[in-house]
Write an enzyme that holds these catalytic residues in place. Structure first.
Site, PDB file in Angstrom:
ATOM      1  CD  GLU A   1      -1.324  -2.505   1.424  1.00 54.31           C
ATOM      2  OE1 GLU A   1      -2.820  -2.949   1.645  1.00 54.31           O
ATOM      3  OE2 GLU A   1      -0.510  -2.727   1.989  1.00 54.31           O
TER       4      GLU A   1
ATOM      5  NE  ARG B   1      -2.501   2.272   4.506  1.00 53.99           N
ATOM      6  CZ  ARG B   1      -2.253   1.214   4.515  1.00 53.99           C
ATOM      7  NH1 ARG B   1      -1.159   1.101   4.405  1.00 53.99           N
ATOM      8  NH2 ARG B   1      -3.254  -0.390   4.837  1.00 53.99           N
TER       9      ARG B   1
END
Length: 205
Positions: A59, A103
């Site tokens: 990701e 993230r």
């Protein structure tokens, strides 16, 4: 060779970290006054402010790939004075409590969130809320990125650390590009606690 000025800055960060950790446990009712003091002294003299985290998933590629070993700066408390928009953070997965996600922090409380999808209504992040996103542009935002575009805002208290260094291989490693303020705060910590050889051994393992 670490300079004297860097050591002083590192010690200042270590004091702040140790006191914050002791206060957090005391305020939460988990320890007594004496135990809180013991936590402060123990962490100041023996503890480290960083730890290794093995990344999972693509990701955050290309910033951090799926097989990278990262160095994370522990944050006893996450608030707008300690973590900043633009930082790559390690946070608790809101959908899987035993899992952690890496993230990019893209918005904090007070930010107005406007979608490119006309069917989505704009809204403002409430107190202690933040917004995190993956960076891999090859992933479908709402189906594969597994970030705030899927599960919505998260609590700042879910952030446990800032990712400050990434080792992809023994010859491919370096600092993670965070916010200006985050990188400035992390420089003395990196200079004292970074051990690339240790990270490389962990990567092989």
């Amino acid at each position: 060779m670490v300079s004297i000025s860097t050591w002083f800055r590192y010690i200042a960060h270590k004091v702040d970290y140790s006191v914050s950790l002791g206060w957090k446990n005391y305020k939460g009712g988990q320890v007594t006054d004496r135990e809180a003091r013991d936590i402060i002294w123990k962490n100041f003299f023996q503890g480290r402010m960083t730890y290794l985290h093995w990344n999972k998933g693509e990701e955050m590629a290309p910033t951090i790939d799926g097989k990278a070993v990262t160095l994370v700066r522990n944050l006893p408390t996450a608030d707008p004075t300690r973590v900043f928009v633009g930082d790559v953070v390690l946070l608790k997965d809101p959908e899987k409590p035993d899992n952690y996600l890496v993230r990019r922090l893209t918005a904090i409380e007070g930010y107005e969130m406007v979608s490119t999808d006309e069917n989505d209504e704009s809204f403002t992040l409430e107190k202690d809320q933040c917004w995190v996103e993956a960076e891999n542009e090859k992933l479908k935002a709402k189906q594969e990125a597994n970030d705030s575009r899927t599960f919505g805002p998260v609590q700042m208290t879910d952030i446990v650390g800032r990712v400050i260094y990434c080792l992809r291989s023994a010859v491919d490693h370096g600092r993670v590009q965070n916010s200006y303020f985050g990188m400035r705060k992390d420089t003395p910590v990196l200079e004292v606690e970074l051990d690339v050889d240790e990270m490389a051994k962990s990567h092989k393992a």
